[in-house]
Every structure is written in C-alpha cells, then in structure tokens.
Scaffold this motif. Structure first.
Motif, short mmCIF file in Angstrom:
data_model
loop_
_atom_site.label_atom_id
_atom_site.label_comp_id
_atom_site.label_asym_id
_atom_site.label_seq_id
_atom_site.Cartn_x
_atom_site.Cartn_y
_atom_site.Cartn_z
N SER A 2 8.37 21.82 -26.36
CA SER A 2 8.58 21.79 -24.93
C SER A 2 8.63 23.18 -24.34
CB SER A 2 9.87 21.04 -24.65
OG SER A 2 10.38 21.38 -23.42
N GLN A 3 8.69 23.22 -23.03
CA GLN A 3 8.65 24.49 -22.32
C GLN A 3 10.00 25.18 -22.27
OE1 GLN A 3 5.67 25.66 -20.61
NE2 GLN A 3 5.03 24.33 -22.23
N ALA A 8 12.62 20.84 -25.96
CA ALA A 8 12.09 21.46 -27.17
C ALA A 8 13.17 21.85 -28.13
CB ALA A 8 11.31 22.70 -26.82
N GLY A 156 6.94 30.68 -27.82
CA GLY A 156 7.32 29.60 -26.94
C GLY A 156 8.84 29.58 -26.82
N SER A 229 2.92 27.23 -24.82
CA SER A 229 4.07 26.52 -24.29
C SER A 229 4.83 27.44 -23.32
CB SER A 229 4.95 26.01 -25.43
OG SER A 229 5.88 25.07 -24.96
N GLN A 230 6.10 27.72 -23.57
CA GLN A 230 6.84 28.61 -22.67
C GLN A 230 6.18 29.98 -22.57
OE1 GLN A 230 11.00 30.63 -23.17
NE2 GLN A 230 11.38 28.52 -22.57
N GLY A 252 0.39 25.54 -21.63
CA GLY A 252 1.41 26.09 -20.74
C GLY A 252 1.29 25.49 -19.35
N ASP A 372 -0.63 15.57 -22.24
CA ASP A 372 0.55 16.35 -22.62
C ASP A 372 1.79 15.75 -21.98
OD1 ASP A 372 2.47 18.37 -23.14
OD2 ASP A 372 0.91 19.91 -23.12
N ALA A 375 4.33 19.12 -21.28
CA ALA A 375 3.92 19.95 -20.14
C ALA A 375 2.84 19.19 -19.38
CB ALA A 375 3.38 21.30 -20.63
N HIS A 404 1.04 17.81 -26.45
CA HIS A 404 1.54 19.18 -26.48
C HIS A 404 1.26 19.82 -27.84
CE1 HIS A 404 3.85 22.15 -24.32
NE2 HIS A 404 4.64 22.37 -25.34
#
Length: 457
Positions: A2-3, A8, A156, A229-230, A252, A372, A375, A404
């Motif tokens: 996850s972001q 996450a 991330g 991602s992040q 992202g 996804d 995200a 994702h």
C-alpha cells in the motif's frame, strides 16, 4: 504494498469490546532480516542460455526466485533437503523446481540448465541525508569500465532494509543497468527514525542521487530515480531537488494520500454492487475521516461520532474499509487516542504532487496496474494523460489484469486475490527506460496510454 501508513504496514483486528490487536505498526518491519539459514544462496545466477534467475531473501523462512519474464515462486527446503517451489504466492507446487548447490559453490540448476552466481562491482558507502542523517548505501555496477545507466531505488512505505530486500540491485546489473540502493532512515545501519514525511524522504533520495554519481565517477551514464508505491510521491519530488535524467514510477499515485483512502472506499463499495446514492453517502464519511487524519486528530471526534450514528445501521456500513476510514469508524475513540503515537509517522497527508509533476522536465515513465486495489488507478490515469497532452514528459504504461505491484493474480470464490507472478514485460520496461528513455516494441500486454504531446509544450 500500500501507499501509506495503514493498509501496507498495519493489520488490525477490531471489535467493539476487545482491544484491537496491533499486528504490525508502521515501520515495525525495520527489524526484518533475511532468513539466516539460507541467505548464503541470495544472488542472481546466469544460466547456460544467457538468461538469469534471481534468488531473493525472505524475512520469514525460505527464498523467492524470479525471472525477467515475471515468473516467480517461493522456495522452501523439504525434509529431504530438496527445494520445493510454490507458484507466486500460492501454496501450489507448480512450475519450475530449481535446485541450489552448496552455499560455497554459488550454483543453481533451473529447468535442467546450470547456472552460476554473478559477481558485480559493489561499493558500500555512507552518505548524508536530510538534516545531517547518515544513511547506509550501496552502488552495484555491471562488470567492466564503460558508462552505464544507474537507477537510484526509492522505497515504498515499507520499513525493511532495502540493502537486504531490494531485488533490482541484483538483476538490473545482470541486464547492464547499475543500481544505487540505500537503507531508509531508521532501518539497517542508517540513522534516524522511520517516517512517511515525503519531503524528508525526497531530500534523502536526492542526496542518494548525488552520492550515486560520486561513487560511479566516469562510469555514470544516465542517472535517474525509480520509485514504487509510496515512492511514486517521493521520486518525482526528489527529482525536483536535484538533476536527474529520468524518473520511473511503479504503481504510484498522481494525487494525494487522503484521496487514496476515499478511492479505496469507493472501489470496495462498487465491488459490492453499491450504487451512486451509497457512494455519495460514503463520500460524506471519507470527508470526515480525511479531515480527522489530516489534522492528526486535532479536529476532535465530533465528526466521527456523527457519521457513525448517522450511517451505522446502513447495510453497506460494514463494507467500508479503505486506507484508514474503516479503522476509524470501528475503533473506540479511546483506543484511537492510545494508538495514535504509534500510528502517526508524519505522513504528508496534505501533499499534492500535481505542482511538481507539472513542472518537472525529467522524462517520467509511469507503470500502473489496471485493477490496483491498493492504489486505485483511475484518477492517476486521467491526470497523467492530461499532463502528457499538455506536453509534459509523461509516458504511461498500464497492465491489464494486474493488482498493486504489477502482479498477476487469481481470484477465489470469496473475491480474495492471490498473486501468481509479475506481468510479463514489466521488468523489461523499467530497464529499457533506464537505458534509453524510450519504450520500443511490446512489453507483454502492457498498453501505452500516454506519451508526451510535444506540440502541447
């Protein structure tokens, strides 16, 4: 992955009468280490036909192999000392069953082909990030003395030490692409505390670019940032702080972290067949929970209590999850207060990436997953297509039937997805962008949705 800070890195079991069980707080994985019993096998192996297979460490028991085509399996030793591979993240013994030799031999047999572990040019370093924090890094270059492109790997939301767990540092050099990887602040031997402050992390990443160029010296060709991602928020922001030749973003978002939660809520409700009237009511809820999170709880609980009371009896209320909304709705206020010091890791909730993306001149490749759930891609897709039409240097590649991580998946009868491998062409696209700044030909079934409109500039 996850972001941001909940989906996450946080798994919570919430009930109205029991204290939630905090399985893993944000950044708790900074202490993860590879399985010491088998870490000696980690590396990338060149097979007789010239292709490679990467053998990666896991924080739990065992290893994971992967190939350029995206195929991957987890590897475990059985009672007889043979390696058994289970497809993707399933438990099915399926596909190639590679066997590793003794640790000191560095060899593998993969589908009847012999392979030897490659030796790259590795250079360890310590460099200074934001606020004088000392960060541990590593430059890995292909053998030789010629110039090569270099990808600086941006984390991330995970806290785990990238020096241990980043896979690109092994297989990208096998394809002629150098990699600079570093332990994010608070992990491994890097100083500082784990944070999700995008501005702090972007300064760290910009410092990593400078250090990568310094270490590589005359061997540095194209140098750019690769974030997933992040890292999709952090890499472009870092590119606005120091010159780079390219940026690559995988799975992202081109909008802010608060909107990620509301988009996840809407996606979940749509999957349950809820209509526009329910989505509008749910948006009222996410506006309240978003304001609560963005203020770090300073707005108080009145808004939360109001939407709980208003909608708790609705049949769709239990379907709400999202990044943090479901947690806030179903956790008693006093428990939220008690857990806040652990959960608040400085996430840049108010950050909007659009101003940076609108000004950035470095060519950007965005790779996203069509389905996804971590995200949700729709708003990002629209924003990136619009930027490309305006002449911004944005290329967008999207993979159908992926989630994702650009992972292919199978879906159980209850709707749960299980990863079975990465999309064919995904790794090659990342490597080609680093090498040339172009995507030439087909990359699996990836669809090119946007390229820069040079007349729009």
């Amino acid at each position: 992955m996850s972001q941001s800070w909940l989906a996450a890195a946080l798994t919570l079991i919430v009930s109205a009468v029991a204290v939630p069980a905090l399985a893993q707080a944000p950044g708790a994985d900074v202490d993860e280490r590879p399985d010491p019993a088998v870490v000696c096998h980690v590396g990338v192996y060149r097979l007789d036909d010239g292709s490679w297979v990467d053998v990666a460490p896991l924080a739990g028991k065992g290893l994971r192999w992967r190939r350029l085509d995206g195929s991957t399996s987890r590897m475990m030793l059985d009672a007889q000392g043979h390696w058994v591979s289970t497809l993707g993240s399933t438990t099915r013994v399926e596909g190639p069953q590679p066997q590793l030799g003794p640790c000191d031999e560095g060899r593998i047999v993969f589908e009847e082909q012999a392979g030897r572990r490659l030796i790259h040019d590795e250079r360890e370093t310590t460099f200074v990030g934001q606020g004088g924090t000392h960060l541990k890094g590593r430059l890995i270059l292909p053998p030789g003395d010629g110039r090569v492109p270099i990808m600086v790997e941006v984390h991330g939301s995970e806290g785990a030490n990238a020096l241990d767990f980043n896979a690109f540092q092994r297989f990208a050099p096998a394809e002629g692409v150098g990699v600079f990887v570093y332990a994010k602040r608070g992990s491994g031997e890097s100083e500082g505390r784990y944070t999700q402050d995008f501005h702090v992390l972007a300064e760290d990443a910009a410092a990593a670019v400078v250090e990568a160029r310094r270490l590589a010296g005359d061997r540095a060709g194209r140098v750019g940032l690769h974030g997933a991602s992040q890292g999709g928020w952090i890499a472009p922001l870092a590119a606005s702080l120091t010159p780079v030749d390219f940026v690559t973003v995988g799975f992202g978002l081109a909008y802010g972290a608060l909107a990620e939660d509301s988009d996840q809520v809407m996606l979940d409700l749509k999957a349950k067949g809820r209509g526009a009237d329910v989505l509008a009511q749910a948006r009222e809820i996410t506006d309240v929970t978003g304001a609560f999170i963005a203020s770090h709880g300073q707005v108080g609980f009145a808004g939360l209590e109001a939407v709980r009371a208003k909608y708790r009896a609705q049949p769709w209320f239990a379907d709400i999850r999202g990044e943090f909304t479901g947690f806030l709705l179903n956790t008693p206020n006093e428990q939220i207060v008690a857990m806040a010091p652990v959960l608040d890791v400085g996430t840049s909730w108010d950050y909007d990436p659009l101003p940076v993306l609108s000004r950035l001149d470095a060519p950007m490749l965005w790779i996203q997953a069509e389905h996804d759930t971590g995200a949700p891609p729709e708003a990002t897709r629209q924003r990136l297509i619009a930027l490309a039409a305006q002449g911004r240097p944005v290329t967008l590649l999207e993979y159908p039937d992926t989630d994702h991580g650009i992972v292919r998946f199978e879906t159980a009868v209850d709707g749960k997805r299980t990863a079975i491998g990465y999309a064919p062409g995904y790794y090659q696209a990342v490597l080609d962008w680093a090498q040339t700044g172009r995507l030439d030909g087909a990359y699996g079934d990836g669809r090119l949705l946007a390229t820069p409109n040079l007349r729009g500039r």
